[in-house]
Design a protein around this motif. Sequence first.
Motif, short mmCIF file in Angstrom:
data_model
loop_
_atom_site.label_atom_id
_atom_site.label_comp_id
_atom_site.label_asym_id
_atom_site.label_seq_id
_atom_site.Cartn_x
_atom_site.Cartn_y
_atom_site.Cartn_z
N LEU A 99 2.05 11.43 -2.94
CA LEU A 99 0.96 10.48 -3.18
C LEU A 99 0.18 10.90 -4.42
O LEU A 99 -0.34 12.01 -4.49
CB LEU A 99 0.00 10.44 -1.99
CG LEU A 99 0.36 9.59 -0.79
CD1 LEU A 99 -0.75 9.65 0.24
CD2 LEU A 99 0.66 8.15 -1.17
N THR A 107 -5.86 7.18 -4.55
CA THR A 107 -5.60 6.70 -3.19
C THR A 107 -6.93 6.38 -2.52
O THR A 107 -7.97 6.94 -2.86
CB THR A 107 -4.85 7.76 -2.36
OG1 THR A 107 -5.57 9.00 -2.46
CG2 THR A 107 -3.45 7.96 -2.88
N LYS A 119 6.46 3.86 -6.70
CA LYS A 119 5.94 2.59 -6.19
C LYS A 119 4.44 2.55 -6.44
O LYS A 119 3.73 3.50 -6.08
CB LYS A 119 6.20 2.48 -4.68
CG LYS A 119 5.45 1.34 -4.02
CD LYS A 119 5.57 1.36 -2.50
CE LYS A 119 4.64 0.31 -1.89
NZ LYS A 119 4.74 0.24 -0.42
N ALA A 158 -3.04 3.66 -7.05
CA ALA A 158 -2.39 4.76 -6.33
C ALA A 158 -0.89 4.58 -6.46
O ALA A 158 -0.40 3.48 -6.68
CB ALA A 158 -2.79 4.73 -4.87
N GLY A 159 -0.15 5.67 -6.34
CA GLY A 159 1.30 5.59 -6.45
C GLY A 159 1.99 6.48 -5.44
O GLY A 159 1.41 7.45 -4.94
N LEU A 160 3.24 6.13 -5.14
CA LEU A 160 4.08 6.93 -4.26
C LEU A 160 5.34 7.29 -5.03
O LEU A 160 6.09 6.41 -5.46
CB LEU A 160 4.45 6.12 -3.00
CG LEU A 160 5.41 6.81 -2.04
CD1 LEU A 160 4.70 7.94 -1.28
CD2 LEU A 160 6.01 5.82 -1.06
N TYR A 182 -1.24 15.59 2.73
CA TYR A 182 -1.00 14.46 1.84
C TYR A 182 -1.28 14.78 0.37
O TYR A 182 -0.83 14.10 -0.52
CB TYR A 182 -1.82 13.25 2.28
CG TYR A 182 -1.24 12.60 3.52
CD1 TYR A 182 -0.15 11.76 3.42
CD2 TYR A 182 -1.76 12.88 4.78
CE1 TYR A 182 0.42 11.19 4.55
CE2 TYR A 182 -1.21 12.31 5.91
CZ TYR A 182 -0.12 11.46 5.79
OH TYR A 182 0.43 10.90 6.90
N SER A 226 0.85 -1.19 0.00
CA SER A 226 0.00 0.00 0.00
C SER A 226 0.88 1.24 0.00
O SER A 226 2.09 1.13 0.18
CB SER A 226 -0.91 0.00 1.23
OG SER A 226 -0.11 0.11 2.40
N VAL A 227 0.28 2.40 -0.22
CA VAL A 227 1.02 3.66 -0.09
C VAL A 227 0.27 4.58 0.87
O VAL A 227 -0.95 4.49 0.98
CB VAL A 227 1.23 4.37 -1.45
CG1 VAL A 227 2.19 3.59 -2.33
CG2 VAL A 227 -0.10 4.59 -2.17
N GLY A 228 1.01 5.44 1.55
CA GLY A 228 0.40 6.31 2.54
C GLY A 228 0.27 5.58 3.86
O GLY A 228 0.58 4.39 3.97
N PRO A 229 -0.20 6.29 4.91
CA PRO A 229 -0.28 5.68 6.24
C PRO A 229 -1.14 4.42 6.22
O PRO A 229 -2.11 4.34 5.47
CB PRO A 229 -0.94 6.76 7.09
CG PRO A 229 -1.10 7.96 6.26
CD PRO A 229 -0.71 7.66 4.86
N ASP A 230 -0.77 3.46 7.03
CA ASP A 230 -1.46 2.17 7.02
C ASP A 230 -2.77 2.26 7.80
O ASP A 230 -2.84 1.97 8.99
CB ASP A 230 -0.54 1.11 7.63
CG ASP A 230 -1.14 -0.27 7.54
OD1 ASP A 230 -2.27 -0.40 7.02
OD2 ASP A 230 -0.49 -1.22 7.98
N GLY A 254 4.42 4.30 6.45
CA GLY A 254 3.90 4.99 5.27
C GLY A 254 3.32 6.36 5.57
O GLY A 254 2.69 6.98 4.72
N SER A 255 3.55 6.87 6.80
CA SER A 255 2.95 8.16 7.19
C SER A 255 3.63 9.35 6.50
O SER A 255 3.12 10.46 6.55
CB SER A 255 3.03 8.34 8.71
OG SER A 255 4.37 8.27 9.13
N LEU A 256 4.78 9.14 5.87
CA LEU A 256 5.48 10.16 5.07
C LEU A 256 5.81 11.41 5.89
O LEU A 256 5.79 12.52 5.37
CB LEU A 256 4.63 10.54 3.84
CG LEU A 256 4.17 9.36 2.96
CD1 LEU A 256 3.25 9.85 1.85
CD2 LEU A 256 5.37 8.63 2.37
#
Lengths: 477, 366
Positions: free
Chosen positions: B339, B343, B275, B327-329, B365, A181-185, B159-161
């Motif tokens: 992001l 998403t 990604k 979605a992509g990073l 985000y 996944s991407v972004g916070p879980d 993944g909180s970036l």
Amino acid sequence: MLASLAKIFPPDRFLASAAGTAPFECDGLTAFHARPLAVVMPETREEVVAAVKWCWENRVPFVARGSGTSLSGGSVPVAGGIVIALNRMNRILRLDPVQRIAVVEPGAINTAVSQAAARHRLYYAPDPSSQTICTIGGNVAFNAGGAHCLKYGMTSNHVIGLTVVLPDGEVAELGGESLESVGPDLTGVYVGNEGLFGVAVEITLRLLPMPETYRTLLAAYDRLEAAGDAVGKVVAAGFLPGAMEIMDRLAIEAAEAAVHPGYPRDATAILIVELEGEKAGVDVEFARLNEVIRGTGAHDIRIARDNDERLLFWKGRKSAFSAVGRLSPDYIVQDGVVPRGKLGEALREIERMGRERGIRVANVFHAGDGNLHPLILYDGRQHGALEAAESLAGDILRLCLRLGGSITGEHGVGLEKRAFMAEMFAPADLAVMQRLRRALDPRALSNPGKMFPDGSAPALTAHGMHPLEKAGVISRE
Amino acid sequence: MSASPQAPTLQPRTIDEVVAAVRETPRLLPFGGGTKPALSLAPPGCASLGLCGLSGILEYDPGEYTFTALAGTRLSEVAAALAANGQYLPFDPPFADAGATLGGAVGAGLSGAARQRYGGVRDFILGVRFVTGAGELARAGGKVVKNAAGFDLPKLFAGSLGRLGVIVEVSFKVFPRPPRTATLRAVFPDLGPALGALVRVNQAAFDVEALDLEAPGVLWVRLGGSADTFTERMERLARLTGGVTTVLTEGSDQAAWERLQLRLLPPGSTALLVKVPVTAMAIPELDRLLGQAGADRRYGAGGNVAWITWPGTAAELDRFLRTQRLAGLVIQGAAGTPLLGATRGDNFRNRVKAALDPEGRFPGYH
Ligand SMILES: Cc1cc2nc3c(=O)[nH]c(=O)nc-3n(C[C@H](O)[C@H](O)[C@H](O)COP(=O)(O)OP(=O)(O)OC[C@H]3O[C@@H](n4cnc5c(N)ncnc54)[C@H](O)[C@@H]3O)c2cc1C
């Protein structure tokens, strides 16, 4: 006010009479009871949204409910609130062997998923002992564990996507069908919320290929502490067993009486270790495991010759909990965790505390995870016995914290361990969690009174077996 | 290579200094090793909070399969300490040799090829200490392998970036490293049969350490265990995959996975390194379109992730991902916000963001 809720559901799925709501008044922790205003039984996501919105607009608290097997009071209703019973939403919506996932409704029973996956030689890994009856929704809310968590983790390691109805009726889609996944879980933080983040209405699970082989051994020890120390030695030798479980003498005797697994009679403690995986690799590892176990002072080592004998080892283990429960009119189960290396010390301390206070304690637990399940036996009819048992249970949790562990490994905080949250976490930690909860549930309507050390608790009465255990339908670990 | 697109303006050396920096700075973004430039570059008007001064392993007991370290600790330092005890980080974070830090690995939520065996960074994080946007120092999770007390904020930070809070300390579960590894390379004429073989391996009872697919038709399967099991297992595996197979051991096994590692684009490149989480079923169509767009791509984690080098702009990539409902990073290349695409759970994430960063001290985000 209730009339508008009754309009959403047909009469057979809206219960408000005392007789109708009675089966929903407690959960697996039978110490707590509360009478809900009504029970609704949705069959669709839209009905869940409608019920939640009704609660939001009328400021009525609600509790989602699966099979009500929570051992910490998590699914006890809020007095005067609504119970949203999800057992009718129990379909497996999709099973995709290519992506190795199952998409299920929240009321799907844990074992039903593995049964459906079996024809593809896949299975759903988390295996709580209540698995023949508990729901995936309840597993998600409590991040349920089982005997096979060391290698592949708890429920949260197997949930990759969720559709959830937030407490104000808004729907959110978290995660998806990919393992990445991407972004916070967001899926990760939803699992284990103890029913405080609204209702999960669709859950995407990852499935694993069935292992090619299992190899299982059972080692007997003269001292419980020696069995505990053996676990540390197995781990230090670089093994990653699928399961590592310990039973003490009281548990062994009870299991023998109940299901005759043929455990060594003279043992003070037994340790079961199971390796799983590809045959070629497991055979080599198992030979090495035997060497290591021989160096731990075990006086008897048995190796399961075939799958029947393996299942017999497990039968004793899986039934031990209820078997011990039958030795006493009442008991409390604790669920604290200690670092594996401190298992021996923790067991010695628990034994000492029990002896000093004249309270019998049996131990049957997930040793590989350091997850203790001391079973504190007492007779609720004796004056002060419940209080003494509660006080010992509390001191065992404090012992776990002192040794660097946790107050719960898999049963959750619920009502039962709320007061201990403040011993495990600082005020700032709890404040952040509360803020998160309020962002998702500004009116605190979703399962209020659980997890956090505020709110008033229903009266404690007595602990005992779950009605389904008494009926022999389920047993616990 | 230690990529450093820009020196952080704030360089705290203690957790107290991190707290003070957060409280005193209206807009900031944490910066670890700077190995994932699109994630660590602070937007205009936003200070950069360097975490490298906050380094060191605090607790490591090999018998527990757990360790706790400060967020600025280099992955290479952690890997060396674990390797000395026959253990490893099973989620295999990328850019370890380039100077990536533990906090950055969590914040980016990236896992490497070996995540195939036991799971990604979110599956191994046990506990986290962090400073919220409101300047509070808090802790969640624990240091033991199993713990169900309180909300699972440690997973949220994966993944909180850097946008929910500053991670200052993390606890992880680790596992014993397989004593030996060997790799099967199976070559197919095109994507279809290669993907078919990948799916068969995924479904079989093989304990696979890594499973990558290089478009169009090269499948890489890594096995671990004791070396004397490899001959038999490789034969079975090759029967399952089909294709033209070669077994790589020792040095050639190592070299293959070093080459397959996620790498930064060469200096001066204007492409985006991205990604994209995917599913095996979605790969054929995606691969065809990426080929048309002139994008390099590789599929990791058993077909669950696409690593893409996108030659166009971020806006074009965003549109492309949306039409594919993906979605992509963005890891490298100017993207504005990292992001992109479709998403999921934005409404839930916005509430989480408001709770942890009520004043909007960290960037948003989108
Ligand atoms: C005999 C016995 C053995 C057990 N063994 C184990 C064990 O080995 N390991 C273990 O981890 N636990 C064990 N448990 C505890 C219990 O079975 C688990 O916690 C289980 O996950 C609860 O599932 P349930 O369907 O009964 O949920 P319930 O008890 O009905 O609900 C539990 C919580 O989940 C919430 N909830 C339910 N459905 C949803 C939903 N769809 N969305 C949001 N929230 C929801 C409820 O509000 C409640 O807070 C055991 C219990 C018993 C009685």
